[in-house]
Design a protein around this motif. Structure first.
Motif, PDB file in Angstrom:
ATOM      1  N   GLU A   1       0.717  -1.165   0.012  1.00 28.02           N
ATOM      2  CA  GLU A   1       0.060  -0.064   0.014  1.00 28.02           C
ATOM      3  C   GLU A   1       0.951   1.076  -0.059  1.00 28.02           C
ATOM      4  OE1 GLU A   1      -2.665  -0.123   3.237  1.00 28.02           O
ATOM      5  OE2 GLU A   1      -4.071  -1.799   2.335  1.00 28.02           O
ATOM      6  N   LEU A   2       1.922   1.199   0.754  1.00 27.65           N
ATOM      7  CA  LEU A   2       2.833   2.202   0.893  1.00 27.65           C
ATOM      8  C   LEU A   2       3.542   2.706  -0.482  1.00 27.65           C
ATOM      9  CD1 LEU A   2       4.550   4.693   2.391  1.00 27.65           C
ATOM     10  CD2 LEU A   2       6.105   2.888   3.202  1.00 27.65           C
ATOM     11  N   SER A   3       3.991   1.508  -1.308  1.00 26.94           N
ATOM     12  CA  SER A   3       4.525   1.560  -2.372  1.00 26.94           C
ATOM     13  C   SER A   3       3.689   2.229  -3.580  1.00 26.94           C
ATOM     14  CB  SER A   3       5.042   0.340  -2.978  1.00 26.94           C
ATOM     15  OG  SER A   3       6.085  -0.188  -2.021  1.00 26.94           O
ATOM     16  N   LYS A   4       2.301   2.000  -3.201  1.00 28.28           N
ATOM     17  CA  LYS A   4       1.207   2.176  -4.270  1.00 28.28           C
ATOM     18  C   LYS A   4       1.106   3.795  -4.072  1.00 28.28           C
ATOM     19  CE  LYS A   4      -1.199  -1.977  -5.081  1.00 28.28           C
ATOM     20  NZ  LYS A   4      -2.519  -2.846  -4.640  1.00 28.28           N
ATOM     21  N   ALA A   5       1.178   4.167  -3.013  1.00 31.66           N
ATOM     22  CA  ALA A   5       0.865   5.595  -2.674  1.00 31.66           C
ATOM     23  C   ALA A   5       2.101   6.375  -2.863  1.00 31.66           C
ATOM     24  CB  ALA A   5       0.623   5.663  -1.138  1.00 31.66           C
ATOM     25  N   LEU A   6       3.234   6.038  -2.866  1.00 29.86           N
ATOM     26  CA  LEU A   6       4.236   6.449  -3.329  1.00 29.86           C
ATOM     27  C   LEU A   6       4.493   6.964  -4.842  1.00 29.86           C
ATOM     28  CD1 LEU A   6       7.091   5.334  -0.836  1.00 29.86           C
ATOM     29  CD2 LEU A   6       5.983   7.720  -0.696  1.00 29.86           C
TER      30      LEU A   6
ATOM     31  N   LYS B   1       1.718   7.016  -6.890  1.00 25.85           N
ATOM     32  CA  LYS B   1       0.727   7.593  -7.272  1.00 25.85           C
ATOM     33  C   LYS B   1       1.245   9.171  -7.105  1.00 25.85           C
ATOM     34  CE  LYS B   1      -3.998   8.974  -6.373  1.00 25.85           C
ATOM     35  NZ  LYS B   1      -5.118   8.560  -5.617  1.00 25.85           N
ATOM     36  N   VAL B   2       1.882   9.527  -5.901  1.00 29.70           N
ATOM     37  CA  VAL B   2       2.489  10.850  -5.717  1.00 29.70           C
ATOM     38  C   VAL B   2       3.513  10.942  -6.700  1.00 29.70           C
ATOM     39  CG1 VAL B   2       3.910  12.206  -4.010  1.00 29.70           C
ATOM     40  CG2 VAL B   2       1.847  10.802  -3.171  1.00 29.70           C
ATOM     41  N   SER B   3       4.491  10.145  -7.086  1.00 32.11           N
ATOM     42  CA  SER B   3       5.192  10.365  -7.931  1.00 32.11           C
ATOM     43  C   SER B   3       4.809  10.813  -9.380  1.00 32.11           C
ATOM     44  CB  SER B   3       6.217   9.209  -8.181  1.00 32.11           C
ATOM     45  OG  SER B   3       7.307   9.243  -8.955  1.00 32.11           O
ATOM     46  N   ILE B   4       3.509   9.904  -9.659  1.00 26.85           N
ATOM     47  CA  ILE B   4       3.039   9.980 -11.083  1.00 26.85           C
ATOM     48  C   ILE B   4       2.515  11.565 -11.191  1.00 26.85           C
ATOM     49  CG2 ILE B   4       1.209   9.553 -12.500  1.00 26.85           C
ATOM     50  CD1 ILE B   4       1.942   6.549 -11.697  1.00 26.85           C
ATOM     51  N   GLU B   5       1.728  11.982 -10.212  1.00 30.30           N
ATOM     52  CA  GLU B   5       1.131  13.242 -10.047  1.00 30.30           C
ATOM     53  C   GLU B   5       1.934  14.390 -10.123  1.00 30.30           C
ATOM     54  OE1 GLU B   5      -1.486  13.093  -6.521  1.00 30.30           O
ATOM     55  OE2 GLU B   5      -3.064  11.727  -7.550  1.00 30.30           O
ATOM     56  N   ALA B   6       3.099  14.258  -9.256  1.00 24.24           N
ATOM     57  CA  ALA B   6       4.255  15.420  -9.494  1.00 24.24           C
ATOM     58  C   ALA B   6       4.711  15.408 -10.661  1.00 24.24           C
ATOM     59  CB  ALA B   6       5.468  14.839  -8.214  1.00 24.24           C
TER      60      ALA B   6
END
Length: 304
Positions: free
Chosen positions: A292-297, A299-304
């Motif tokens: 879950e943490l890896s997916k969240a990170l 997602k943040v990287s893609i949005e950035a």
């Protein structure tokens, strides 16, 4: 072709794992704001020798001064109630309020739940944290999710979902470093050689302030200080747990002989080394959290 079995997954997860060194302790929380606590084996042995000579009140005072992140775990048995009362009466400049952690398995006697309310009224300054099995709120919910009488069909799973996992969740959320327990040597079973200070496999420090006391000493304190206690104790019970695994005991039997009567079991899993099944479940949960943490990170990287 069938998928991997529990044993396959377990062996893959743990085949390279070594035993955790319990001679040293550090907090179970990763919060850097709390200081780490370390005990070498010689230091731990020395402390146990010294604390052995002290009264429970003196052990409690030492714990308050020495241990950050200190809580009391309790099922509202006699020893735990004595500890609550002693803490309420300690005088001095150090903090004497210790929050309580109660694991509501959803299978406690109604008399136990009534006692919880009485204790809250008697000691209103004490904060009580109640933890239940994850994602269920009643015995009916528990049965719907895990089936009838899980404690019979899968004892290890019952211990995990009703007690071990809620305890670990409590320790993580509350940043628990050390706990006061109500265990005593006179209770028999595996508790016969109990130390004042113990350290479990995860580095959690356990303090047993009444380790030296007998059942009669506990009863005397309860009566002399008018401490509320479980009504079941007047009906032949001496140690009270879940209704499905607790029976009255005879005068000649050990104090905890009524717990899991007729079984080899003497502890619920919280004070035992984790079973193979519990270890597997812990590993699976850690894996899920990491994913879950890896997916969240990501997602943040893609949005950035």
């Amino acid at each position: 072709m069938s998928g991997p079995t529990f044993e396959d997954n377990y062996d893959e997860t743990y085949s390279h794992a070594g035993n955790v060194e319990s001679g040293y302790a550090s907090g179970s929380s990763s919060d850097a704001s709390l200081p780490e606590v370390y005990f070498s084996k010689p230091h731990l042995k020395f402390l146990n020798q010294q604390l052995q000579r002290l009264s429970p009140q003196e052990i409690l005072q030492w714990s308050l001064i020495t241990l950050p992140g200190l809580y009391q775990t309790t099922a509202f048995g006699l020893s735990g109630l004595v500890t609550v009362d002693m803490l309420s009466k300690l005088n001095g400049p150090t903090k004497s309020n210790v929050d309580l952690i109660f694991l509501d398995t959803l299978h406690h006697f109604k008399e136990t739940l009534n006692l919880v309310d009485r204790v809250k009224k008697r000691y209103p300054h004490v904060n009580l944290h109640v933890y239940k099995p994850a994602d269920v709120d009643s015995a009916d919910d528990f049965t719907a999710k895990y089936g009838a009488e899980l404690w019979k069909t899968n004892e290890d799973l019952y211990d995990w979902v009703a007690k071990v996992e809620p305890a670990q969740r409590a320790y993580a959320e509350l940043q628990v470093r050390a706990v006061l327990t109500g265990r005593r040597r006179s209770q028999g079973g595996k508790r016969g050689d109990l130390d004042i200070i113990e350290i479990d496999e995860k580095g959690l420090i356990k303090i047993n302030p009444l380790a030296n006391w007998s059942f009669s000493e506990v009863q005397t304190y309860i009566n002399e200080n008018n401490v509320p206690f479980n009504e079941l104790l007047d009906r032949g019970y001496k140690s009270v747990g879940d209704w499905h695994s607790t029976q009255p005991v005879k005068d000649s039997e050990d104090e905890r002989a009524g717990r899991w009567k007729g079984q080899q079991k003497t502890e619920c899993g919280i004070h035992n080394k984790p079973s193979r099944y519990a270890q597997f479940l812990m590993a699976q949960e850690q894996k899920r959290q990491q994913e879950e943490l890896s997916k969240a990170l990501e997602k943040v990287s893609i949005e950035a």
